[in-house]
Enzyme design. Structure first.
Site, PDB file in Angstrom:
ATOM      1  N   TYR A  23       0.853  -1.191   0.000  1.00  0.00           N
ATOM      2  CA  TYR A  23       0.000   0.000   0.000  1.00  0.00           C
ATOM      3  C   TYR A  23       0.888   1.241   0.000  1.00  0.00           C
ATOM      4  O   TYR A  23       0.744   2.154   0.777  1.00  0.00           O
ATOM      5  CB  TYR A  23      -0.926  -0.029   1.231  1.00  0.00           C
ATOM      6  CG  TYR A  23      -2.163   0.825   1.097  1.00  0.00           C
ATOM      7  CD1 TYR A  23      -3.157   0.492   0.185  1.00  0.00           C
ATOM      8  CD2 TYR A  23      -2.333   1.967   1.882  1.00  0.00           C
ATOM      9  CE1 TYR A  23      -4.295   1.271   0.060  1.00  0.00           C
ATOM     10  CE2 TYR A  23      -3.469   2.756   1.767  1.00  0.00           C
ATOM     11  CZ  TYR A  23      -4.447   2.396   0.855  1.00  0.00           C
ATOM     12  OH  TYR A  23      -5.581   3.174   0.726  1.00  0.00           O
ATOM     13  N   GLY A  24       1.883   1.224  -0.912  1.00  0.00           N
ATOM     14  CA  GLY A  24       2.793   2.358  -1.042  1.00  0.00           C
ATOM     15  C   GLY A  24       2.357   3.253  -2.182  1.00  0.00           C
ATOM     16  O   GLY A  24       1.163   3.477  -2.393  1.00  0.00           O
ATOM     17  N   ASP A  81      10.368  -3.569  -5.919  1.00  0.00           N
ATOM     18  CA  ASP A  81      10.920  -4.622  -6.783  1.00  0.00           C
ATOM     19  C   ASP A  81      11.902  -5.515  -6.028  1.00  0.00           C
ATOM     20  O   ASP A  81      11.916  -6.727  -6.203  1.00  0.00           O
ATOM     21  CB  ASP A  81      11.642  -3.978  -7.977  1.00  0.00           C
ATOM     22  CG  ASP A  81      10.670  -3.216  -8.863  1.00  0.00           C
ATOM     23  OD1 ASP A  81       9.679  -3.819  -9.299  1.00  0.00           O
ATOM     24  OD2 ASP A  81      10.897  -2.013  -9.097  1.00  0.00           O
ATOM     25  N   HIS A 106       5.676  -3.378 -13.092  1.00  0.00           N
ATOM     26  CA  HIS A 106       6.991  -3.199 -13.717  1.00  0.00           C
ATOM     27  C   HIS A 106       7.534  -4.606 -13.958  1.00  0.00           C
ATOM     28  O   HIS A 106       7.337  -5.493 -13.132  1.00  0.00           O
ATOM     29  CB  HIS A 106       7.897  -2.386 -12.786  1.00  0.00           C
ATOM     30  CG  HIS A 106       9.312  -2.215 -13.271  1.00  0.00           C
ATOM     31  ND1 HIS A 106       9.624  -1.880 -14.574  1.00  0.00           N
ATOM     32  CD2 HIS A 106      10.501  -2.334 -12.626  1.00  0.00           C
ATOM     33  CE1 HIS A 106      10.950  -1.801 -14.689  1.00  0.00           C
ATOM     34  NE2 HIS A 106      11.502  -2.080 -13.525  1.00  0.00           N
ATOM     35  N   GLY A 132       2.909   6.895  -8.495  1.00  0.00           N
ATOM     36  CA  GLY A 132       1.658   6.459  -7.891  1.00  0.00           C
ATOM     37  C   GLY A 132       0.781   7.589  -7.369  1.00  0.00           C
ATOM     38  O   GLY A 132      -0.439   7.563  -7.536  1.00  0.00           O
ATOM     39  N   GLU A 229      12.022  26.846 -12.065  1.00  0.00           N
ATOM     40  CA  GLU A 229      11.489  27.089 -13.415  1.00  0.00           C
ATOM     41  C   GLU A 229      11.400  25.826 -14.268  1.00  0.00           C
ATOM     42  O   GLU A 229      10.695  25.803 -15.276  1.00  0.00           O
ATOM     43  CB  GLU A 229      12.377  28.119 -14.149  1.00  0.00           C
ATOM     44  CG  GLU A 229      11.821  29.519 -14.103  1.00  0.00           C
ATOM     45  CD  GLU A 229      12.501  30.426 -15.131  1.00  0.00           C
ATOM     46  OE1 GLU A 229      12.138  30.315 -16.316  1.00  0.00           O
ATOM     47  OE2 GLU A 229      13.375  31.209 -14.752  1.00  0.00           O
TER      48      GLU A 229
HETATM   49  P1  NAD Z   1       6.674   1.396  -2.579  1.00  0.00           P
HETATM   50  O1  NAD Z   1       8.102   1.486  -2.188  1.00  0.00           O
HETATM   51  O2  NAD Z   1       5.881   2.649  -2.486  1.00  0.00           O
HETATM   52  O3  NAD Z   1       5.930   0.222  -1.743  1.00  0.00           O
HETATM   53  C1  NAD Z   1       5.884   0.229  -0.417  1.00  0.00           C
HETATM   54  C2  NAD Z   1       4.841  -0.809   0.071  1.00  0.00           C
HETATM   55  O4  NAD Z   1       5.423  -2.114   0.112  1.00  0.00           O
HETATM   56  C3  NAD Z   1       4.414  -0.446   1.463  1.00  0.00           C
HETATM   57  O5  NAD Z   1       3.064  -0.780   1.622  1.00  0.00           O
HETATM   58  C4  NAD Z   1       5.287  -1.354   2.297  1.00  0.00           C
HETATM   59  O6  NAD Z   1       4.722  -1.624   3.543  1.00  0.00           O
HETATM   60  C5  NAD Z   1       5.310  -2.615   1.437  1.00  0.00           C
HETATM   61  N1  NAD Z   1       6.457  -3.477   1.739  1.00  0.00           N
HETATM   62  C6  NAD Z   1       7.767  -3.156   1.667  1.00  0.00           C
HETATM   63  N2  NAD Z   1       8.517  -4.208   2.040  1.00  0.00           N
HETATM   64  C7  NAD Z   1       7.669  -5.197   2.347  1.00  0.00           C
HETATM   65  C8  NAD Z   1       7.828  -6.547   2.792  1.00  0.00           C
HETATM   66  N3  NAD Z   1       9.034  -7.050   3.003  1.00  0.00           N
HETATM   67  N4  NAD Z   1       6.711  -7.281   2.997  1.00  0.00           N
HETATM   68  C9  NAD Z   1       5.493  -6.779   2.801  1.00  0.00           C
HETATM   69  N5  NAD Z   1       5.262  -5.530   2.362  1.00  0.00           N
HETATM   70  C10 NAD Z   1       6.337  -4.756   2.148  1.00  0.00           C
HETATM   71  O7  NAD Z   1       6.563   0.704  -3.999  1.00  0.00           O
HETATM   72  P2  NAD Z   1       6.244   1.406  -5.385  1.00  0.00           P
HETATM   73  O8  NAD Z   1       7.262   2.452  -5.654  1.00  0.00           O
HETATM   74  O9  NAD Z   1       4.792   1.732  -5.437  1.00  0.00           O
HETATM   75  O10 NAD Z   1       6.556   0.193  -6.382  1.00  0.00           O
HETATM   76  C11 NAD Z   1       5.685  -0.917  -6.503  1.00  0.00           C
HETATM   77  C12 NAD Z   1       5.819  -1.497  -7.903  1.00  0.00           C
HETATM   78  O11 NAD Z   1       5.331  -0.556  -8.859  1.00  0.00           O
HETATM   79  C13 NAD Z   1       7.260  -1.779  -8.334  1.00  0.00           C
HETATM   80  O12 NAD Z   1       7.253  -2.910  -9.153  1.00  0.00           O
HETATM   81  C14 NAD Z   1       7.637  -0.548  -9.126  1.00  0.00           C
HETATM   82  O13 NAD Z   1       8.665  -0.772 -10.073  1.00  0.00           O
HETATM   83  C15 NAD Z   1       6.316  -0.281  -9.810  1.00  0.00           C
HETATM   84  N6  NAD Z   1       6.147   1.103 -10.272  1.00  0.00           N
HETATM   85  C16 NAD Z   1       6.280   2.110  -9.362  1.00  0.00           C
HETATM   86  C17 NAD Z   1       6.074   3.414  -9.752  1.00  0.00           C
HETATM   87  C18 NAD Z   1       6.072   4.529  -8.716  1.00  0.00           C
HETATM   88  O14 NAD Z   1       5.479   5.539  -8.993  1.00  0.00           O
HETATM   89  N7  NAD Z   1       6.678   4.408  -7.551  1.00  0.00           N
HETATM   90  C19 NAD Z   1       5.752   3.709 -11.097  1.00  0.00           C
HETATM   91  C20 NAD Z   1       5.590   2.649 -12.002  1.00  0.00           C
HETATM   92  C21 NAD Z   1       5.788   1.347 -11.557  1.00  0.00           C
HETATM   93 MG    MG Z   2      10.562   2.198 -12.795  1.00  0.00          MG
HETATM   94 MG    MG Z   3      14.467  33.041 -17.828  1.00  0.00          MG
END
Ligand code: NAD
Ligand code: MG
Ligand code: MG
Ligand code: MG
Ligand code: MG
Length: 331
Positions: A23-24, A81, A106, A132, A229
């Site tokens: 839930y990140g 990841d 991803h 996100g 900017e």
């Molecule tokens: P994040 O770092 O925000 O996720 C954190 C979440 O994972 C939290 O809920 C945390 O409690 C949970 N977590 C962390 N370690 C854990 C564990 N050991 N056990 C259980 N839960 C655990 O993740 P994110 O940046 O949203 O990335 C998630 C996926 O989405 C990845 O595959 C990433 O490549 C992909 N992605 C992310 C973005 C982005 O905007 N951040 C964009 C496109 C794709």
């Molecule tokens: Mg990426």
């Molecule tokens: Mg200027």
């Protein structure tokens, strides 16, 4: 021109119960958007952890990861990841049923063979092309974030429809959804974030700032010029393309930019980009990042600390205090 999907013929009822693991950044956005689109969602999180509490506060059903996976027919893996492999092995895989779907945002762990799903489940991807928090913000505004989808394994015969329904539920089809492969998404996504989006733009900002400060100009002036900017210019490019930006700036800026830009970012830069791309394609970067995690992220921690202590961050913090409206969008 690639085929774009805008959601007209996509049936949300292709989705049964959806488990959102994590839930990140992406997790909260997918869970809340799907929920508000009318999809039955359960969040999988560590019992009484921060995410557990936050998802409950947001009015969602929350279970421990194994239970969430077990009750759902689609499991969306939205934890970082670098922890996916372990959590997948211990808590997700044992609770998958035949004909279930697992979904990634991803392709890293599938493309680089860190996760090898069983042959009896669908493996799909829906990757929003944006952070996100924006996936959530624009959905609330009635808009969407463009996205990519891919099907790597189709055992039910309708894995594509399931992926499309998920993409519609989180709002991606409002902006446009494009078919890709795990390989293409993984390699282009890593390239973008390393080269222009995260790596390049921050280096460009810091070098611009440092050059001005080292030449004796006020740090505050350098901050506005190099960082503040940037967003205003990027907004114009985002909304109207390069032409819209060139039209909006002065002719002086247009002449100076068009003649000097290519001196700053020259052919050496492009050569370096090609090397970075090669390391992504041949798996060198993936290997490095996997090892970095095995040893507790020492390089990342050091670099993060250095970045935090850059003068531009101190100056920026003070100046942004005077622009309280910038805080409204913070999460
Ligand atoms: P994040 O770092 O925000 O996720 C954190 C979440 O994972 C939290 O809920 C945390 O409690 C949970 N977590 C962390 N370690 C854990 C564990 N050991 N056990 C259980 N839960 C655990 O993740 P994110 O940046 O949203 O990335 C998630 C996926 O989405 C990845 O595959 C990433 O490549 C992909 N992605 C992310 C973005 C982005 O905007 N951040 C964009 C496109 C794709
Ligand atoms: Mg990426
Ligand atoms: Mg200027
Ligand atoms: Mg993150
Ligand atoms: Mg990305």
């Amino acid at each position: 021109m690639a085929e774009m999907h805008y959601g007209e013929n996509i049936e949300l009822n292709k989705l049964d119960k959806v488990a959102i693991i994590g839930y990140g950044s992406q997790g909260h956005a997918h869970a809340l958007n799907l929920h508000e689109s009318g999809v039955d969602v359960v969040v999988g999180a560590r019992k009484n952890g921060k995410s557990w509490k936050k998802a409950k506060e947001d009015g969602l059903e929350v279970k421990e990861i194994p239970k969430a996976v077990e009750t759902a027919t689609l499991t969306s893996i939205l934890i970082p990841d670098e922890v996916q492999t372990k959590v997948y092995k211990e808590q997700i895989k044992p609770n998958l049923n035949p004909q279930d779907t697992i979904l990634f945002a991803h392709g890293f762990n599938i493309h680089y063979n860190q996760i090898r799903p069983p042959k009896n489940v669908n493996v799909v991807m829906v990757a929003p092309k944006g952070p996100g928090h924006l996936v959530r913000r624009v959905y609330k505004e009635g808009a969407g974030t463009p996205g990519l989808f891919a099907v790597n394994q189709d055992v039910t015969g309708d894995a594509e429809e399931i992926a499309l329904a998920y993409a519609k539920g989180i709002g991606c089809t409002r902006a446009g959804l494009l078919e890709t492969t795990f390989k293409e998404e993984t390699e282009t996504d890593l390239f973008g974030e390393q080269v222009d989006l995260c790596g390049g733009v921050t280096k460009l900002i810091k070098d611009t700032f440092e050059t001005l400060v080292e030449a004796g100009y006020q740090p505050e002036v350098a901050y506005f010029e190099s960082l503040h900017e940037m967003k205003l210019i990027i907004d114009l490019i985002h909304e109207q393309g390069l032409q819209g930006m060139w039209h909006s700036v002065s002719n002086t800026a247009e002449y100076g930019g068009l003649t000097r830009g290519k001196r700053v970012i020259d052919n050496n830069t492009k050569q370096n980009m090609k090397e970075v791309l090669k390391e992504i394609q041949n798996g060198e970067f993936a290997k490095e990042w996997i090892l970095e995690n095995k040893s507790g992220q020492p390089v990342l921690k050091r670099a993060r600390e250095q970045e935090k202590n850059h003068q531009i961050e101190e100056v920026g913090q003070e100046l942004r205090e005077m622009m309280p409206w910038l805080k409204e969008n913070q999460e």
